[in-house]
Design a protein around this motif. Structure first.
Motif, short mmCIF file in Angstrom:
data_model
loop_
_atom_site.label_atom_id
_atom_site.label_comp_id
_atom_site.label_asym_id
_atom_site.label_seq_id
_atom_site.Cartn_x
_atom_site.Cartn_y
_atom_site.Cartn_z
N LEU A 123 0.82 -1.20 0.00
CA LEU A 123 0.00 0.00 0.00
C LEU A 123 0.86 1.26 0.00
O LEU A 123 0.36 2.34 -0.36
N ARG A 124 2.13 1.14 0.41
CA ARG A 124 3.02 2.31 0.45
C ARG A 124 3.77 2.51 -0.87
O ARG A 124 4.46 3.51 -1.03
N ASP A 125 3.68 1.54 -1.76
CA ASP A 125 4.35 1.65 -3.05
C ASP A 125 3.60 2.63 -3.94
O ASP A 125 2.42 2.41 -4.24
N PRO A 126 4.22 3.72 -4.38
CA PRO A 126 3.49 4.74 -5.17
C PRO A 126 2.84 4.19 -6.42
O PRO A 126 1.71 4.58 -6.76
N GLU A 127 3.50 3.27 -7.10
CA GLU A 127 2.94 2.71 -8.33
C GLU A 127 1.70 1.87 -8.02
O GLU A 127 0.65 2.02 -8.67
N ILE A 128 1.82 1.00 -7.03
CA ILE A 128 0.68 0.15 -6.66
C ILE A 128 -0.45 1.01 -6.10
O ILE A 128 -1.63 0.80 -6.41
N SER A 129 -0.12 1.99 -5.29
CA SER A 129 -1.12 2.87 -4.71
C SER A 129 -1.91 3.60 -5.80
O SER A 129 -3.13 3.76 -5.71
#
Length: 354
Positions: A123-129
């Motif tokens: 959830l903290r990964d900018p791409e995944i978010s």
């Protein structure tokens, strides 16, 4: 009929379910023995018990799989199972989530999605978010049958009545339940806006309810027990609040609010959410949704605090529901003055127990 699971007879799954599984597997040509299944319990579920069911085939590296949900005891107080199944089927027709493969008295069988369940760190990964934000926007825009009015406030009041009916007087006082009628009324008054956007909300978008195909980067939202029409800001608030949780630790009920997303993270998510619709957005839209999501986090804390109290009495899953509820209520009283300013009137005994 004896169903073999990993070479032994498994008595933990109901016979009605076993019949469904064998009948289903009998339609698949690549399953050698429909009666030979492997059962794997999946961790992290707090409302239902979830199992992965596998049938080995000729190639050892391939298996037929389905997902089985055994409904948690007493959870009908939270939602109507028939309504949830209708939601599940309608979402499937919209191309969302897994297909329904079968129902039995205590649960259902779902298509197994060949995708990775996200982790708390994802959830903290900018791409995944950003991918999650776009999927959430798509989900909110679905045209689902039934009433399209906000159910949040009525649901909170109904859950509060149920929590009070289950709790002792000592627990009612300890968790501040006797003050929450007024708090819910205050929040409804202060947070409701004539121009607020209402959408079909997931309402439980924790990392375990999000799956992603590693190759295509396609995100899928699963588990719709709490889904309903609500302010979209509330759904964003729920997702942000879930970043404080990790349900796969030795103490899954413990919340770490140092991991709550900072303003930069929340803003990035809101921008990705609004941009995903393809429309031009302005700074005021971003600021408005950002601020509203923060305020709706207060309603979210009451929502899951009440859920925790009720679950402690009706659910036998190994999870410290009361301590989870305590942390949620604690965050409510901590954040309320910061978010509502002059409208915040602290409880006289807010320091007692919190």
């Amino acid at each position: 009929m004896a169903i073999k699971t990993n070479g032994f007879v498994d008595g933990s799954l109901p016979e009605e379910l076993m019949q469904i599984l064998v009948t289903l597997a009998s339609t698949w040509e690549d399953v050698n023995d429909p009666n030979y299944i492997q059962v794997k319990r999946l961790n992290g579920a707090m409302t239902n018990e979830v199992f992965q069911i596998l049938w080995p085939n000729d190639k050892n590296d391939l298996n037929r799989k389905v997902l089985v949900r055994i409904y948690g005891e007493g959870v009908e107080v939270f939602f109507n199972r028939d309504d949830e199944i209708r939601t599940f089927e309608n979402l499937s027709h919209h191309g969302q989530g897994p297909r329904l493969l079968g129902r039995f008295s205590d649960g259902r069988v779902e298509e197994f999605l060949h995708a990775r369940t996200l982790t708390a760190e994802d959830l903290r990964d900018p791409e995944i978010s950003s991918l999650i934000a776009g999927k959430m926007r798509e989900f909110h825009g679905l045209d689902m049958p039934g009433t399209k009015t906000v159910i949040l406030w009525n649901r909170l009041r109904r859950w509060l009545r149920k929590a009070k009916s289950l709790c002792s007087l000592a627990d009612i006082k300890e968790y501040g339940l006797d003050t929450l009628d007024d708090e819910i009324q205050l929040l409804e008054k202060e947070l409701t806006q004539d121009d607020q956007e209402i959408g079909f909300c997931h309402n439980d978008l924790q990392y375990g309810n999000i799956m992603m195909d590693e190759q295509t980067k396609l995100v899928t939202l699963i588990d719709y027990e709490y889904a309903s029409y609500n302010p979209i800001a509330y759904d964003l608030a729920n997702h942000f609040s879930e970043m404080a949780a990790n349900y796969h630790t030795d103490q899954p009920h413990i919340l770490d609010y140092t991991k709550y997303p900072d303003e930069e993270e929340r803003r990035r998510f809101v921008v990705a959410y609004l941009n995903s619709s393809g429309d031009d957005i302005c700074d005021s839209e971003v600021e408005n949704l950002l601020q509203n999501a923060e305020k709706y986090s207060l309603a979210n804390h009451i929502f899951w605090g009440l859920w925790g109290i009720i679950s402690a009495y009706v659910n036998n899953i190994d999870f410290d529901y009361k301590e989870y509820a305590r942390q949620r209520f604690q965050q409510y009283w901590l954040r309320k003055p910061q978010l509502l300013g002059p409208f915040a009137v602290p409880r006289d005994d807010c320091e007692n127990g919190f």
